[in-house]
Design an enzyme around this catalytic site. Structure first.
Site, PDB file in Angstrom:
ATOM      1  N   HIS A   1      95.554  26.520 -50.525  1.00  0.00           N
ATOM      2  CA  HIS A   1      95.688  25.761 -49.281  1.00  0.00           C
ATOM      3  C   HIS A   1      94.948  26.461 -48.144  1.00  0.00           C
ATOM      4  CE1 HIS A   1      98.281  22.439 -50.252  1.00  0.00           C
ATOM      5  NE2 HIS A   1      99.234  23.214 -50.751  1.00  0.00           N
TER       6      HIS A   1
ATOM      7  N   GLU B   1      97.466  18.561 -52.370  1.00  0.00           N
ATOM      8  CA  GLU B   1      98.249  19.320 -53.356  1.00  0.00           C
ATOM      9  C   GLU B   1      97.472  19.471 -54.658  1.00  0.00           C
ATOM     10  OE1 GLU B   1     101.044  21.018 -52.986  1.00  0.00           O
ATOM     11  OE2 GLU B   1     100.964  20.461 -50.873  1.00  0.00           O
TER      12      GLU B   1
ATOM     13  N   HIS C   1      98.284  29.142 -55.538  1.00  0.00           N
ATOM     14  CA  HIS C   1      98.289  27.773 -54.999  1.00  0.00           C
ATOM     15  C   HIS C   1      98.334  27.807 -53.473  1.00  0.00           C
ATOM     16  CE1 HIS C   1      99.779  23.533 -54.563  1.00  0.00           C
ATOM     17  NE2 HIS C   1     100.413  24.080 -53.539  1.00  0.00           N
ATOM     18  N   GLU C   2      99.196  28.642 -52.912  1.00  0.00           N
ATOM     19  CA  GLU C   2      99.309  28.711 -51.455  1.00  0.00           C
ATOM     20  C   GLU C   2      98.024  29.256 -50.836  1.00  0.00           C
ATOM     21  OE1 GLU C   2     101.537  27.159 -50.124  1.00  0.00           O
ATOM     22  OE2 GLU C   2     102.900  26.945 -51.830  1.00  0.00           O
TER      23      GLU C   2
END
Length: 309
Positions: free
Chosen positions: A127, A191, A123-124
């Site tokens: 980003h 997100e 997930h990071e």
């Protein structure tokens, strides 16, 4: 669309106040401040959290997971950090993929399984791949310019017309709140994008969904000293540090909605259900301290889904 709406709000406020010079000055001032933050955000954020850099020798499993995920995502290897905090959370920072850094707290590493840790770090990296740092810097610049222009409005207003004065007063009061709402909406949208990217990068959206459920509960139960001192840091994390909030001013979407979206992605990808070992304590918990080589447990490794495809 949301970024265009924020830009239109800035233009409308400038037009209402009738001060083209003031609008340009506000935009330049906000751009200058945010440009400084854009180039130095990683240093500021990491120092704020007291993060310590780790490598393959200091945290072999955690570092190895990030390395495998970065390779799968086609990204340069980011710098890897661990934050010594019981609050379970993670974040990414850096102005571009070449200067990115990812971090996780010891609370997160102790709480999650290896598959779930891989989902969180994917997930990071999502980003990073989506360049959300750049996008949110642009958003912050325009939102900051709106706030500055609203503050300058009292000085740049002209004329004695009561109707104009009322319109300007309304604009000065309403515009900053409207900008904040749009800014938070963009944050929530990013997100969802990072969740989807994380599921695709790790190949296991259900592991990320499981991690979100645990982190949401844990983050609401265990206080975070950083956001208590600086609430603006909340938008950095994978889950909002305070539980039970889902409104226009929330920095993150509702966790249940995020989990539902990840479940849909898992079905589309044909991802397998979580194994029965998903409830075990994480083998990464010792990453808080020096871990002798050769003690890593390979069963149920988060690296397994990375070998698919």
């Amino acid at each position: 669309m949301l970024l265009a709406a924020l830009t239109a709000l800035f233009m409308a406020l400038g037009y209402t106040l009738g001060g083209g010079g003031g609008a340009v000055l506000a935009l330049l001032a906000a751009a200058g401040m945010n440009l400084f933050t854009y180039w130095n955000a990683d240093k500021i954020v990491l120092k704020m959290h007291g993060a310590r850099a780790v490598d393959a020798a200091a945290a072999p499993e955690f570092y190895g997971i990030v390395q495998q995920l970065a390779t799968r995502a086609g990204l340069p290897m980011p710098r890897v950090y661990i934050v010594d905090s019981p609050h379970p959370n993670a974040f990414a920072t850096g102005r571009n993929p070449e200067n990115a850094a990812v971090a996780a707290t010891t609370g997160l590493l102790a709480m999650l399984t290896r598959d779930e840790v891989a989902g969180v770090m994917a997930h990071e990296l999502g980003h990073v791949r989506n360049r959300d740092t750049l996008i949110m810097t642009m958003v912050a610049t325009i939102a900051g310019a709106i706030s500055m222009l609203a503050n300058f409005g009292l000085f740049f207003r002209g004329g004695d017309n009561r109707g104009n004065a009322l319109a300007m007063l309304l604009a000065v009061i309403v515009a900053p709140f409207a900008a904040m709402i749009v800014q938070m909406a963009i944050s929530r949208t990013r997100e969802y994008g990072a969740d989807r990217a994380g599921g695709e990068i790790s190949g296991n959206p259900r592991a990320l969904a499981s991690a979100l459920a645990k982190l949401s509960e844990g983050a609401g139960r265990i206080p975070d000293p950083v956001t208590q001192r600086n609430p603006a840091a909340a938008q950095l994390y994978i889950v909002e540090p305070r539980a039970g909030r889902d409104n226009w001013f929330s920095t993150h979407p509702d966790t249940g909605n995020r989990i539902a979206a990840l479940e849909e992605l898992a079905m589309d990808m044909g991802a397998p259900a979580l194994s029965g070992g998903a409830a075990r304590p994480s083998a990464l918990a010792p990453a808080r301290a020096a871990t002798p080589k050769g003690t890593a447990r390979r069963a149920g490794s988060a690296l397994d889904p990375l070998r698919r495809n």
